[in-house]
Write a protein that holds these residues in place. Structure first.
Motif, mmCIF file in Angstrom:
data_model
loop_
_atom_site.group_PDB
_atom_site.id
_atom_site.type_symbol
_atom_site.label_atom_id
_atom_site.label_comp_id
_atom_site.label_asym_id
_atom_site.label_seq_id
_atom_site.Cartn_x
_atom_site.Cartn_y
_atom_site.Cartn_z
ATOM 1 N N THR A 36 0.845 -1.190 0.000
ATOM 2 C CA THR A 36 0.000 0.000 0.000
ATOM 3 C C THR A 36 0.882 1.242 0.000
ATOM 4 N N LEU A 37 0.619 2.150 -0.926
ATOM 5 C CA LEU A 37 1.425 3.367 -1.042
ATOM 6 C C LEU A 37 0.770 4.512 -0.272
ATOM 7 N N PRO A 38 1.577 5.449 0.235
ATOM 8 C CA PRO A 38 1.034 6.505 1.101
ATOM 9 C C PRO A 38 0.219 7.529 0.333
ATOM 10 N N ALA A 39 -0.568 8.298 1.085
ATOM 11 C CA ALA A 39 -1.339 9.388 0.495
ATOM 12 C C ALA A 39 -0.379 10.342 -0.207
ATOM 13 N N ARG A 90 10.924 8.792 -0.393
ATOM 14 C CA ARG A 90 10.543 8.088 0.830
ATOM 15 C C ARG A 90 10.747 6.592 0.619
ATOM 16 N N ILE A 92 9.586 2.746 1.723
ATOM 17 C CA ILE A 92 8.534 1.927 2.327
ATOM 18 C C ILE A 92 9.144 0.564 2.645
#
Length: 278
Positions: A36-39, A90, A92
């Motif tokens: 799942t990738l961030p907002a 970033r 993850i």
């Protein structure tokens, strides 16, 4: 039949990885991590793993990254690198679980296919350049992520087997073998474009299909080929016929799937869990 359509609908509702058209997650060497990738991640952002671009797809609640994990990946902590449109980056983090694949022992009567001659080694070296370029190809179309089986028959060799050929350790089995009879049809499991057609030392008559964004499939040991490079395919189109060209102990289809230049188990992309378990 109405009853069968109802059954399919119920299966889709009960199986989230089918309902969202994503591969079945299996974050092991030779598997796929679905992250799942961030907002804030969008179509202008990029994701990479081990320096290679990763397929990202929009879903109802955001974006997912589909990370192909190489068979040689060391189990343990790993990281997906994100770069946003404004230049921010970033990481993850995720964990690659261990997977112990069984050993398979094979006997090949053609000794040149086990310990190649100097001339054969030169040919293999030339062919590897083409093969690696095909696996590393990346086009822009978004791929369909629900695949059908490209041939009908039982599995004769599973993905990831640690192969010993004529007593000598060799590279792990980076696809699945479908034991179909000689001349049986091989068809496209999903839409794509024929990327390369060749006759190679180990894989014989071979077809590469580009499905988009680093998702490439491979069909080996064909007795005949029914496609040309650049041809667009839809699910079910003829690719060729099952054979035993190249290094093969008998007629079968070797089917491989590459995701971000990592060979992963193609059964993770199959439409139904029944097919995936075969």
């Amino acid at each position: 039949m109405p009853g069968s359509k109802l059954l399919v609908a119920l299966v889709l509702l009960a199986t989230p990885w089918l309902a969202t058209a994503l591969p079945r997650p299996d974050p092991v060497p030779g598997g796929v991590a679905v992250l799942t990738l961030p907002a804030g991640f969008d179509a202008a952002a990029q994701a990479s793993f081990a320096g290679k671009p990763v397929l990202t797809v929009p879903v109802d609640d955001g974006w997912r990254a589909l990370v192909g994990i190489p068979l040689g990946q060391t189990p343990g902590p790993a990281a997906l690198r994100l770069r946003f449109a404004d230049g921010r980056t970033r990481n993850i983090g995720f964990t690659v679980a261990a997977r112990e694949y069984p050993v398979q022992r094979l006997t090949i009567t053609d000794q040149d296919k086990v310990t190649p001659s100097a001339a054969s080694l030169k040919r293999i070296e030339r062919e590897q350049v083409e093969i690696l370029a095909a696996f590393r190809h990346r086009s822009t179309p978004a791929p369909q992520l629900r695949f059908a089986m490209p041939a009908q028959g039982p599995l004769s060799s599973n993905f990831g087997l640690r192969r010993v050929i004529n007593g000598q350790p060799r590279s792990p089995h980076s696809g699945i073998d479908i034991a179909a009879p000689a001349g049986a049809p091989v068809t496209a499991p999903a839409p794509g474009r024929v990327l390369r057609v060749g006759d190679y030392f180990f894989t014989g008559n071979t077809v590469f299909v580009d499905h988009g964004q680093g998702l490439v499939t491979l069909y080996c040991h064909l007795s005949s080929v029914a496609v040309r490079e650049g041809q667009q395919l839809v699910t079910g189109d003829a690719i060729g016929k099952v054979g035993s060209t190249g290094r093969a102990t008998g007629p079968h289809l070797h089917w491989a799937l590459s995701l971000n230049d990592a060979r992963v188990d193609p059964r993770l992309f199959l439409v139904t869990e029944t097919q995936a378990a075969r």
